[in-house]
Design a protein around this motif. Sequence first.
Motif, PDB file in Angstrom:
ATOM      1  N   THR A 251      48.626-101.470  55.448  1.00  0.00           N
ATOM      2  CA  THR A 251      49.609-100.454  55.818  1.00  0.00           C
ATOM      3  C   THR A 251      50.372 -99.963  54.595  1.00  0.00           C
ATOM      4  N   LYS A 252      50.688-100.884  53.696  1.00  0.00           N
ATOM      5  CA  LYS A 252      51.488-100.529  52.513  1.00  0.00           C
ATOM      6  C   LYS A 252      50.725 -99.644  51.535  1.00  0.00           C
ATOM      7  N   TRP A 253      49.489-100.066  51.211  1.00  0.00           N
ATOM      8  CA  TRP A 253      48.831 -99.479  50.038  1.00  0.00           C
ATOM      9  C   TRP A 253      47.749 -98.455  50.338  1.00  0.00           C
ATOM     10  N   SER A 254      47.314 -98.335  51.579  1.00  0.00           N
ATOM     11  CA  SER A 254      46.195 -97.432  51.857  1.00  0.00           C
ATOM     12  C   SER A 254      46.575 -95.985  51.552  1.00  0.00           C
ATOM     13  N   HIS A 255      45.577 -95.197  51.136  1.00  0.00           N
ATOM     14  CA  HIS A 255      45.797 -93.805  50.773  1.00  0.00           C
ATOM     15  C   HIS A 255      45.815 -92.926  52.025  1.00  0.00           C
ATOM     16  N   ASN A 269      59.825-113.101  63.473  1.00  0.00           N
ATOM     17  CA  ASN A 269      60.028-113.279  62.027  1.00  0.00           C
ATOM     18  C   ASN A 269      58.986-112.514  61.220  1.00  0.00           C
ATOM     19  N   GLU A 270      57.761-112.354  61.760  1.00  0.00           N
ATOM     20  CA  GLU A 270      56.738-111.597  61.043  1.00  0.00           C
ATOM     21  C   GLU A 270      57.065-110.103  61.035  1.00  0.00           C
ATOM     22  N   MET A 271      57.543-109.588  62.158  1.00  0.00           N
ATOM     23  CA  MET A 271      57.949-108.183  62.202  1.00  0.00           C
ATOM     24  C   MET A 271      59.143-107.952  61.277  1.00  0.00           C
ATOM     25  N   SER A 272      60.062-108.918  61.281  1.00  0.00           N
ATOM     26  CA  SER A 272      61.237-108.809  60.405  1.00  0.00           C
ATOM     27  C   SER A 272      60.823-108.790  58.935  1.00  0.00           C
ATOM     28  N   ASP A 273      59.850-109.656  58.594  1.00  0.00           N
ATOM     29  CA  ASP A 273      59.370-109.708  57.209  1.00  0.00           C
ATOM     30  C   ASP A 273      58.707-108.396  56.811  1.00  0.00           C
ATOM     31  N   ALA A 274      57.893-107.842  57.724  1.00  0.00           N
ATOM     32  CA  ALA A 274      57.223-106.564  57.430  1.00  0.00           C
ATOM     33  C   ALA A 274      58.250-105.452  57.224  1.00  0.00           C
ATOM     34  N   LEU A 275      59.245-105.390  58.096  1.00  0.00           N
ATOM     35  CA  LEU A 275      60.274-104.358  57.985  1.00  0.00           C
ATOM     36  C   LEU A 275      61.073-104.497  56.695  1.00  0.00           C
ATOM     37  N   THR A 276      61.445-105.740  56.377  1.00  0.00           N
ATOM     38  CA  THR A 276      62.238-105.988  55.170  1.00  0.00           C
ATOM     39  C   THR A 276      61.488-105.539  53.927  1.00  0.00           C
ATOM     40  N   SER A 277      60.196-105.880  53.871  1.00  0.00           N
ATOM     41  CA  SER A 277      59.407-105.517  52.684  1.00  0.00           C
ATOM     42  C   SER A 277      59.207-104.007  52.602  1.00  0.00           C
ATOM     43  N   PHE A 278      58.997-103.346  53.760  1.00  0.00           N
ATOM     44  CA  PHE A 278      58.783-101.899  53.742  1.00  0.00           C
ATOM     45  C   PHE A 278      60.033-101.153  53.291  1.00  0.00           C
ATOM     46  N   LEU A 279      61.204-101.678  53.644  1.00  0.00           N
ATOM     47  CA  LEU A 279      62.448-101.014  53.252  1.00  0.00           C
ATOM     48  C   LEU A 279      62.655-101.058  51.738  1.00  0.00           C
ATOM     49  N   LEU A 281      59.916-101.351  49.478  1.00  0.00           N
ATOM     50  CA  LEU A 281      58.728-100.900  48.752  1.00  0.00           C
ATOM     51  C   LEU A 281      58.747 -99.413  48.435  1.00  0.00           C
ATOM     52  N   MET A 282      58.082 -99.083  47.330  1.00  0.00           N
ATOM     53  CA  MET A 282      57.884 -97.691  46.949  1.00  0.00           C
ATOM     54  C   MET A 282      56.408 -97.333  47.104  1.00  0.00           C
ATOM     55  N   ASP A 283      56.128 -96.130  47.506  1.00  0.00           N
ATOM     56  CA  ASP A 283      54.760 -95.621  47.571  1.00  0.00           C
ATOM     57  C   ASP A 283      54.254 -95.482  46.132  1.00  0.00           C
ATOM     58  N   VAL A 284      53.205 -96.244  45.791  1.00  0.00           N
ATOM     59  CA  VAL A 284      52.755 -96.293  44.398  1.00  0.00           C
ATOM     60  C   VAL A 284      52.177 -94.961  43.921  1.00  0.00           C
ATOM     61  N   ARG A 285      51.699 -94.148  44.828  1.00  0.00           N
ATOM     62  CA  ARG A 285      51.090 -92.875  44.417  1.00  0.00           C
ATOM     63  C   ARG A 285      52.119 -91.764  44.262  1.00  0.00           C
ATOM     64  N   ARG A 286      53.212 -91.845  45.042  1.00  0.00           N
ATOM     65  CA  ARG A 286      54.154 -90.720  45.049  1.00  0.00           C
ATOM     66  C   ARG A 286      55.576 -91.097  44.633  1.00  0.00           C
ATOM     67  N   GLY A 287      55.783 -92.382  44.367  1.00  0.00           N
ATOM     68  CA  GLY A 287      57.077 -92.798  43.841  1.00  0.00           C
ATOM     69  C   GLY A 287      58.239 -92.621  44.790  1.00  0.00           C
ATOM     70  N   ARG A 288      57.978 -92.699  46.097  1.00  0.00           N
ATOM     71  CA  ARG A 288      59.024 -92.570  47.102  1.00  0.00           C
ATOM     72  C   ARG A 288      59.024 -93.812  47.994  1.00  0.00           C
ATOM     73  N   PRO A 289      60.134 -94.098  48.699  1.00  0.00           N
ATOM     74  CA  PRO A 289      60.161 -95.268  49.585  1.00  0.00           C
ATOM     75  C   PRO A 289      59.070 -95.211  50.648  1.00  0.00           C
ATOM     76  N   MET A 290      58.468 -96.368  50.926  1.00  0.00           N
ATOM     77  CA  MET A 290      57.358 -96.450  51.876  1.00  0.00           C
ATOM     78  C   MET A 290      57.767 -96.026  53.290  1.00  0.00           C
ATOM     79  N   MET A 291      59.041 -96.265  53.654  1.00  0.00           N
ATOM     80  CA  MET A 291      59.478 -95.921  55.009  1.00  0.00           C
ATOM     81  C   MET A 291      59.491 -94.408  55.249  1.00  0.00           C
ATOM     82  N   ASP A 512      51.405-110.821  43.690  1.00  0.00           N
ATOM     83  CA  ASP A 512      51.469-110.427  42.290  1.00  0.00           C
ATOM     84  C   ASP A 512      51.805-108.940  42.195  1.00  0.00           C
ATOM     85  N   PRO A 513      52.810-108.557  41.418  1.00  0.00           N
ATOM     86  CA  PRO A 513      53.211-107.149  41.378  1.00  0.00           C
ATOM     87  C   PRO A 513      52.131-106.204  40.878  1.00  0.00           C
ATOM     88  N   VAL A 514      51.187-106.710  40.058  1.00  0.00           N
ATOM     89  CA  VAL A 514      50.104-105.869  39.549  1.00  0.00           C
ATOM     90  C   VAL A 514      48.875-105.962  40.439  1.00  0.00           C
TER      91      VAL A 514
END
Length: 591
Positions: A251-255, A269-279, A281-291, A512-514
């Motif tokens: 969900t995070k990285w797909s184009h 707790n899994e839904m909470s973890d997903a939401l927390t990380s999405f808030l 995260l930045m979209d790596v292709r467009r440099g904007r928040p994933m949400m 890993d961030p890379v």
Amino acid sequence: MSERVGKIYRIAGPLVVATDIPNPMMYEVVYVGKEGLIGEVIAVRGEKIYIQVYEETTGLTVGEKVEATGRPLSAELGPGLIGSIYDGLQRPEKDIARLLNDIFIRRGVKLPSLDRSRKWYFVKERSVNVGDKVYPGDIIGYVNETPLVKHYIMIPPNVKGELKWIADDGDYAVEDTIAVVSSGQQEFNVKLYHIWPIRIPRPYVEKLNPVEPLVTGIRVIDHVFPIAKGGKAAVPGGFGTGKTVLLQELTKWSHADIAIYVGCGERGNEMSDALTSFLKLMDVRRGRPMMERSVFIANTSNMPVAARETSVFLGITIAEYFRDMGYDVIIVADSTSRWAEAMREISGRMEEMPGEEGFPAYLASRLSEFYERAGKVKALGKPERFGSVTIFGAVSPPGGDFSEPVVRNTVRYVQSFYALDYGLATRRHFPAINWLTSYSMYVDFVKEYWDKVTDGKWSKYRLTMLRILQREAELSDIVRLVGPEALPEEDKLVLEIARIIREGFLQQSALDPVDAYSPPEKGIVMMEAIMEFYKKALEAVSKGVSVSKIREFKSRYMLYQLKFYSIDDLKKLIPQFLETLNQEFGSLVKH
């Protein structure tokens, strides 16, 4: 028209049986009891109407009223969807939390899915004029919902006629009329949103072959078992094999332009973890928040089981809506097994004849109703546009048994199968996709695309890697019996290269961030480096060089480190790797 009101005859958990409702219709919404709990008619047997209630039924009593609405369970589709968090009934969870000052949704609570007070700046489509004939799907303007999503306002699928009036550019709420369409003696007010039944697939002009790969940033998927835009995939695996993490990564990285994450009976707790990380995260292709391109449907395990079904169909309906705008959408459902378990419970309470392992006989048809709504299509209306919906459905078979009914019935409707292996997970090999039991039927569809951007390397490298991994599996039984030293040098090399492929290429760290996201060009560079090493090693072994010598090479160790470099750093490192490779093999062959 008189009120269509009946009364409760029997209560069996989430199943309520009612009587005395005049002319009941299948799948119409009903309000049950004094609090007006939301339910849906799922069977009519004589005078008895069977209702699947999507809220907790504790406290209901026989004789309480049941009010039929005459409309099917529907989704509100319009500006405000992106960035929202809904439950399975499309109730806005953030708004409910603010209203009730509580972390739980109280039963009977009803709020509009889209904020009625918020104003959106509507921009009229310049090519559309009063007096024009308009048809379903025609774009009449747009709203900039987020910096990543231009939300096109379309003529609803059930409306056509002459455009009598259209609003000027300006701020409007979703309930405001922005156009009037006349058809004969009838006039229809077009608003920024419209309503669509979640069980009915949205119409399109034509379904097309999926020929463009959906890049996921996960190497084992992109380069070994690819999926196309508009494809459908199953991700089965037992507890602890990494289903949730894999689906979150997809969900995070797909184009994809839009990402929809459906938690179908997931732990809170899994839904909470997903939401927390999405808030964060930045979209790596467009440099904007994933949400800014995501929608969450958070149906958790402590919510009524019946609502798992609505969460799945709500998700796919929202996905089709954005598909009709011309976007590529990915929808992830975690997990369809919990939906199947809810079906089993409701079926049992209805005293239906059970199928295999107690699941209802219609399990396969319900799964097909969901998966068959994936695809790449030519959308209705003008201007011409193409969109896609790609589905990833997790399956949680008890004990990791892939022969159980939900997995077997899911396999009938998907073309990609990513089997998560418990043995790989215990060895900390993630994603734990087993390369021997997984498959993709989209390889031939996307082959032309990949070969075009890689000068034919992708197909060649992919086949070579799969052959090496297959040969390693064949040799594993011999190794267990006599040990690796008893093998000829050519087979020892196969084992060595297979290990490099497994640990240096297929293994990927979500933390890993890379390495968490691997762009397609990085994967190709890594494949090329491994294949170059294999070519040199094969040549050296044919000249009598032992594999034990090759294992000592610095270039071999460099292969394991490639994944931890960004693509820019990797391009600088590869010439150094090739120089080291040529020096080491050149000096070895001379000696």
